[in-house]
Design a protein around this motif. Structure first.
Motif, PDB file in Angstrom:
ATOM      1  N   SER A   1     -31.508  20.175   7.912  1.00  8.11           N
ATOM      2  CA  SER A   1     -31.961  21.488   7.821  1.00  8.11           C
ATOM      3  C   SER A   1     -31.670  22.751   8.410  1.00  8.11           C
TER       4      SER A   1
ATOM      5  N   GLU B   1     -32.898  22.034   1.353  1.00  9.80           N
ATOM      6  CA  GLU B   1     -34.143  22.446   2.415  1.00  9.80           C
ATOM      7  C   GLU B   1     -35.475  21.929   1.923  1.00  9.80           C
TER       8      GLU B   1
ATOM      9  N   ALA C   1     -42.835  26.280  10.900  1.00  5.13           N
ATOM     10  CA  ALA C   1     -41.574  26.197  10.383  1.00  5.13           C
ATOM     11  C   ALA C   1     -41.788  25.540   8.963  1.00  5.13           C
TER      12      ALA C   1
ATOM     13  N   ARG D   1     -37.194  28.731  11.045  1.00  2.00           N
ATOM     14  CA  ARG D   1     -36.804  27.527  10.534  1.00  2.00           C
ATOM     15  C   ARG D   1     -35.938  27.043  11.875  1.00  2.00           C
TER      16      ARG D   1
ATOM     17  N   ARG E   1     -37.272  24.544  14.505  1.00  2.00           N
ATOM     18  CA  ARG E   1     -37.229  22.934  14.354  1.00  2.00           C
ATOM     19  C   ARG E   1     -36.305  22.393  15.370  1.00  2.00           C
TER      20      ARG E   1
END
Length: 452
Positions: free
Chosen positions: A184, A230, A266, A298, A301
């Motif tokens: 990711s 994604e 996220a 994001r 993460r």
């Protein structure tokens, strides 16, 4: 005179080690356990051996030497080779207040509490294990009840997704989670590369007055395969989040956890972006544009790695424990920035052109606020080179600023390093600590103890 001194002596046997002192010495701290030995009738209240003429206490003999020395000198010191909780328990038994510990030993005495708090923070997330059923046969009869299944499997599934060290399957789940996190983050970075973005022209029908017309809009579109990758990662993160929220022991603590909030924040933008992508209204497009801007969440993460790497958890605990040191560092830097920004502003005015009214044509430092940036860069020894002094007086101030920055940053750093070393050693000890199987059976109250 010698006969009177012999009568005043008290023999105390602690753990097989004999100690002799005077009754007057024990009376220096009234209200304590040893002070009771100097009172009449002490032989009846404590474990007294008439043949040996001594009082016996089954306690730690090495610690008692420090306790007795406190009666003799009035100064209580903490032994460096004795664990803190043991010394604390001994002080409570002898009736001595822990605040009487001398300042030179106070930090050594307090270390055990800091260590206990740190060990608690590294506790396994499984929580308390459910009690074993007392009647197995009755449990078999009630096999169809969902409460029994839930009680058996909830801690196992919670540990499966929360504690990578609980089982081999939990390690596989942790590796899968780590794989999707890295994929990711890689996708997030590749989406910003021009090789994976293409410019497309979209023709839109626009209503103007009573008529309609066409308008060509230029948009940047990311390669679809990155979106699919994604999406696959988000599906895994969603599954993991739902499993953890379903099987967590305490929903309230789960919601309050900052890492769980980061997981939810996220995940949410991806679903909103997918849901609004097919809409053509202006409001939907505005929201979609906003969501594309906030894609940076994001990158949060990366904090999910703290569940799988003890070193990252240690770093987090170190930052929390070193808040005062960081605050002190910021204050020192702020004072230095203010002082040296002011000094460089006026130092650069020395030797300026007489025709220059402002005295700023020959220098980058037009005002003091601009000098703040230069002072921060110089004190942190970064030195971009975008601003530098042009006069000899300014160079002198710059040299002093660099030296002051080195000294300012060097002062709080050792404390932060010590905190990191302490937390790291405790984390490693917690991982390697074997599970205790046999519990210690408490002994009955001994003579002279509070419950005797």
């Amino acid at each position: 005179m010698g006969w009177q001194a012999e009568r005043d002596k008290v023999v105390i046997n602690v753990g097989g080690v004999r100690h002799e002192t005077y009754r007057s010495t024990l009376q220096t701290l009234p209200g304590t356990r040893l002070a009771g030995l100097a009172e009449p009738g002490a032989a009846a209240r404590f474990d007294y051996d008439p043949s040996a003429g001594e009082f016996f206490f089954d306690r730690h003999p090495a610690v008692f030497a420090y306790v007795l020395n406190y009666y003799r000198t009035g100064k209580l010191h903490c032994p460096a080779d004795v664990c803190g909780p043991l010394f604390e328990e001994e002080l409570a038994f002898w009736g001595i207040d822990e605040t009487d510990v001398e300042a030179c030993c106070w930090m050594n005495y307090r270390q055990h509490r800091d260590a206990e708090e740190a060990l608690d923070s590294f506790e396994s997330p499984e929580g308390p294990r459910p009690p074993e059923p007392a009647e197995p046969k009755r449990l078999c009869l009630e096999e169809g009840r969902p409460a029994g299944w839930w009680r058996r499997w909830r801690p196992k599934l919670w540990a499966l997704f929360e504690d990578p060290y609980s089982s081999r399957m939990a390690r596989y789940v942790a590796f899968a989670s780590l794989f999707f996190i890295l994929i990711s983050i890689t996708t997030f970075c590749l989406e910003t590369h021009e090789a994976f973005n293409r410019v497309i022209n979209k023709t839109e029908t626009v209503t103007t007055g009573n008529g309609t017309g066409t308008q060509v809009a230029v948009e940047v579109e990311t390669e679809p395969f990155l979106t699919y990758v994604e999406g696959t990662c988000v599906v895994w993160f969603t599954f993991e989040f739902l499993m953890r929220v379903s099987f967590c022991p305490d929903k309230r603590d789960f919601v309050k956890s900052s890492l769980n909030i980061i997981d939810f924040v996220a995940i949410l933008p991806f679903y909103l972006e997918v849901g609004l992508r097919g809409l053509s209204s202006k409001a939907a497009k505005d929201v979609l544009g906003f969501l594309r801007v906030v894609r940076f969440v994001r990158i949060l993460r990366i904090f999910k790695l703290t569940r799988h790497f003890v070193g990252l958890r240690v770093l987090g605990h170190t930052l929390r424990a070193s808040t005062n040191e960081f605050l002190l560092l910021v204050i020192f830097l702020a004072l230095g920035v203010l002082i040296f920004a002011t000094m460089i502003y006026y130092a650069e005015r020395i030797g300026a052109d007489p025709d220059d009214v402002t005295g700023s044509r020959h220098t980058y430092f037009k005002n003091i606020p601009i000098g703040f940036w230069w002072a921060v860069v110089t004190m942190t020894t970064l030195g971009y080179g975008d601003m530098y002094p042009m006069t000899w007086s300014g160079m002198l101030v710059g040299a002093l600023c660099a030296l002051a920055g080195v000294l300012t940053i060097a002062m709080p750093v050792p404390v932060i390093v010590n905190n990191f070393g302490m937390y790291y050693s405790l984390a490693m000890a917690k991982q390697k600590l074997p599970k205790k199987k046999n519990k210690h059976i408490p002994r009955p109250p001994q003579p002279g103890s509070p419950g005797y």
